[in-house]
Design an enzyme around this catalytic site. Sequence first.
Site, mmCIF file in Angstrom:
data_model
loop_
_atom_site.group_PDB
_atom_site.id
_atom_site.type_symbol
_atom_site.label_atom_id
_atom_site.label_comp_id
_atom_site.label_asym_id
_atom_site.label_seq_id
_atom_site.Cartn_x
_atom_site.Cartn_y
_atom_site.Cartn_z
ATOM 1 N N GLY A 15 0.759 -1.085 0.174
ATOM 2 C CA GLY A 15 -0.186 0.022 -0.065
ATOM 3 C C GLY A 15 0.902 1.089 -0.005
ATOM 4 N N VAL A 28 18.056 8.661 -3.292
ATOM 5 C CA VAL A 28 18.505 8.979 -4.280
ATOM 6 C C VAL A 28 19.646 10.083 -4.439
ATOM 7 C CG1 VAL A 28 17.990 10.361 -6.574
ATOM 8 C CG2 VAL A 28 16.486 8.450 -6.023
ATOM 9 N N ARG A 76 1.033 -4.713 -6.123
ATOM 10 C CA ARG A 76 1.111 -6.112 -5.508
ATOM 11 C C ARG A 76 1.394 -7.308 -6.643
ATOM 12 N NH1 ARG A 76 -0.560 -4.704 -0.245
ATOM 13 N NH2 ARG A 76 -2.096 -3.246 -0.226
ATOM 14 N N ASP A 107 5.560 -5.570 5.983
ATOM 15 C CA ASP A 107 6.347 -6.682 6.160
ATOM 16 C C ASP A 107 6.082 -7.736 4.853
ATOM 17 O OD1 ASP A 107 3.493 -7.099 6.583
ATOM 18 O OD2 ASP A 107 4.038 -8.400 8.209
ATOM 19 N N SER A 109 6.362 -6.853 1.550
ATOM 20 C CA SER A 109 7.351 -6.284 0.816
ATOM 21 C C SER A 109 8.659 -6.737 1.210
ATOM 22 C CB SER A 109 7.298 -4.805 0.827
ATOM 23 O OG SER A 109 5.982 -4.251 0.349
ATOM 24 N N THR A 129 4.031 2.201 5.717
ATOM 25 C CA THR A 129 2.506 1.709 5.734
ATOM 26 C C THR A 129 1.823 2.517 6.935
ATOM 27 O OG1 THR A 129 0.985 0.109 6.452
ATOM 28 C CG2 THR A 129 3.299 -0.296 7.231
ATOM 29 N N ASP A 131 -0.478 1.699 8.496
ATOM 30 C CA ASP A 131 -0.991 0.881 9.458
ATOM 31 C C ASP A 131 -0.183 0.881 10.935
ATOM 32 O OD1 ASP A 131 -2.855 0.479 7.627
ATOM 33 O OD2 ASP A 131 -2.145 -1.514 7.023
ATOM 34 N N ASP A 133 2.039 -1.318 11.659
ATOM 35 C CA ASP A 133 1.775 -2.690 11.905
ATOM 36 C C ASP A 133 3.066 -3.493 12.059
ATOM 37 O OD1 ASP A 133 1.889 -2.799 9.268
ATOM 38 O OD2 ASP A 133 0.215 -4.212 8.982
ATOM 39 N N GLY A 174 -6.200 0.093 9.098
ATOM 40 C CA GLY A 174 -5.178 -0.146 10.023
ATOM 41 C C GLY A 174 -5.155 -1.904 10.029
ATOM 42 N N ARG A 175 -6.139 -2.586 9.203
ATOM 43 C CA ARG A 175 -5.850 -3.890 8.891
ATOM 44 C C ARG A 175 -5.855 -4.572 10.310
ATOM 45 N NH1 ARG A 175 -2.836 -6.275 3.780
ATOM 46 N NH2 ARG A 175 -0.829 -5.287 4.352
ATOM 47 N N GLY A 189 -10.859 12.507 21.289
ATOM 48 C CA GLY A 189 -11.907 12.268 22.586
ATOM 49 C C GLY A 189 -13.000 11.338 22.086
ATOM 50 N N LYS A 217 -25.465 14.813 27.079
ATOM 51 C CA LYS A 217 -24.521 14.807 26.133
ATOM 52 C C LYS A 217 -25.317 14.592 24.695
ATOM 53 C CE LYS A 217 -20.308 11.958 25.140
ATOM 54 N NZ LYS A 217 -19.193 12.976 25.028
ATOM 55 N N GLN A 255 -7.523 8.165 3.955
ATOM 56 C CA GLN A 255 -6.460 8.089 5.103
ATOM 57 C C GLN A 255 -5.404 7.700 4.348
ATOM 58 O OE1 GLN A 255 -8.591 5.530 8.433
ATOM 59 N NE2 GLN A 255 -9.609 5.235 6.515
ATOM 60 N N ARG A 256 -5.133 7.355 2.983
ATOM 61 C CA ARG A 256 -3.867 6.976 2.627
ATOM 62 C C ARG A 256 -3.095 8.231 1.866
ATOM 63 N NH1 ARG A 256 -3.844 1.875 -0.235
ATOM 64 N NH2 ARG A 256 -3.824 0.049 1.546
HETATM 65 P P1 ATP Z 1 0.794 -3.114 3.335
HETATM 66 O O1 ATP Z 1 1.266 -3.441 4.646
HETATM 67 O O2 ATP Z 1 0.849 -1.677 3.198
HETATM 68 O O3 ATP Z 1 -0.152 -3.748 2.510
HETATM 69 P P2 ATP Z 1 2.997 -4.965 2.427
HETATM 70 O O4 ATP Z 1 4.282 -4.852 1.801
HETATM 71 O O5 ATP Z 1 2.805 -5.950 3.707
HETATM 72 O O6 ATP Z 1 2.343 -3.500 2.576
HETATM 73 P P3 ATP Z 1 1.803 -7.057 0.876
HETATM 74 O O7 ATP Z 1 0.860 -7.000 -0.392
HETATM 75 O O8 ATP Z 1 1.748 -7.895 1.717
HETATM 76 O O9 ATP Z 1 1.965 -5.541 1.253
HETATM 77 O O10 ATP Z 1 3.217 -7.329 0.058
HETATM 78 C C1 ATP Z 1 3.655 -6.738 -1.175
HETATM 79 C C2 ATP Z 1 4.324 -7.387 -2.213
HETATM 80 O O11 ATP Z 1 5.500 -8.133 -1.614
HETATM 81 C C3 ATP Z 1 3.249 -8.638 -2.521
HETATM 82 O O12 ATP Z 1 2.465 -8.217 -3.812
HETATM 83 C C4 ATP Z 1 4.542 -9.467 -3.284
HETATM 84 O O13 ATP Z 1 4.879 -9.190 -4.530
HETATM 85 C C5 ATP Z 1 5.551 -9.297 -2.227
HETATM 86 N N1 ATP Z 1 5.328 -10.466 -1.204
HETATM 87 C C6 ATP Z 1 4.741 -10.523 -0.020
HETATM 88 N N2 ATP Z 1 4.830 -11.748 0.471
HETATM 89 C C7 ATP Z 1 5.865 -12.364 -0.181
HETATM 90 C C8 ATP Z 1 6.545 -13.487 0.061
HETATM 91 N N3 ATP Z 1 6.316 -14.323 0.997
HETATM 92 N N4 ATP Z 1 7.652 -13.865 -0.911
HETATM 93 C C9 ATP Z 1 7.759 -13.101 -1.974
HETATM 94 N N5 ATP Z 1 7.116 -11.915 -2.232
HETATM 95 C C10 ATP Z 1 6.145 -11.387 -1.378
#
Ligand code: ATP
Length: 323
Positions: A15, A28, A76, A107, A109, A129, A131, A133, A174-175, A189, A217, A255-256
Amino acid sequence: MAGEIQRIGVLTSGGDAPGMNAAVRAVVRKGIFHGLTIFGIHRGYEGLIHGELQEMSIGSVADIVLRGGTVLKTARSEEMKTPAGQKKAFEQLQKRQIDALVVIGGDGSFRGAQTLAAQGVRIIGIPGTIDNDIAGTDLTIGFDTAVNTVVDAVSKIRDTASSHDRTFIVEVMGRNCGNIALQAGLACGAESILVPEIPYDLDEISNKLKRGHQRGKNHSIILVSEGVGSAFKVGEELRARSGFETRITVLGHLQRGGNPSALDAVIAAAMGGKAVQSLLDQETNRMTAYINQTVISRPLDDAYGTRRPLNRELYDLANELSI
Ligand code: ATP
């Protein structure tokens, strides 16, 4: 790919989050400052697999530091989850003699990056992200902006709620993590905050609404984290229990968006810089992290294993303050 690095790739994945552009800019510019060649990879792993790489100049990141979204685009990629996709991604890096990759994302990614590390690419993850998280860091890039966006939206909703004597249920992102709901709820609040990490009792929330009403209230705001389930369902159940009219707002993707807050822009710049520094220091398999107001580098594995805990003390305080 041993020895000093010369060529770095950078991508954004998963995301999008406000502040990602500031991180890209820092990678860069700091890279070029140190004599490295930087490649921007478009559309995350999907673009990498399909060879969408471009050398970045100093000017290519001009005017993006405070822009929301990600100029590199994100995606993705299901293919990246397969060994064949991972091999293709590696071959694209090899073709351009790119020795290291900076991955800005969540995570998922990072897991993708680890498959490239296993093939010999040096990797650094930057947690990006909304979230918040990801374990191992106090903050992820984009979280602070998202919380501010929710607070701004809720303060507007409160104006109309108080004019009409209504209970508003506001669903936030926030998933599986209640951090956005908790921080925004405390900041504005909210009368109740529903998060996936902590069980809630709708009878108790309904009683609280009734007590508030008896005190005079005339409106209430309840924040529901998306990981809890549908705000519409929560609204129906509360109306059935309390007899009060409820209105639902799902804040969704607004929110994004938006310019990053100053805090996000600063963290993003510091993390982008730290990622390049890590690579210059011959590190790999690391992530940047914001700990006690300082950006550090630590093992990427620290992002896994434990679930990011919700701040229980803040949650309890929010309940105490909204009696
Ligand atoms: P967000 O929390 O914002 O959704 P994220 O990085 O957790 O971000 P994901 O959709 O879980 O989002 O992962 C992003 C991309 O990372 C996936 O589309 C995929 O290409 C790659 N990816 C995720 N898990 C794996 C994995 N276990 N092995 C290889 N590539 C992965």
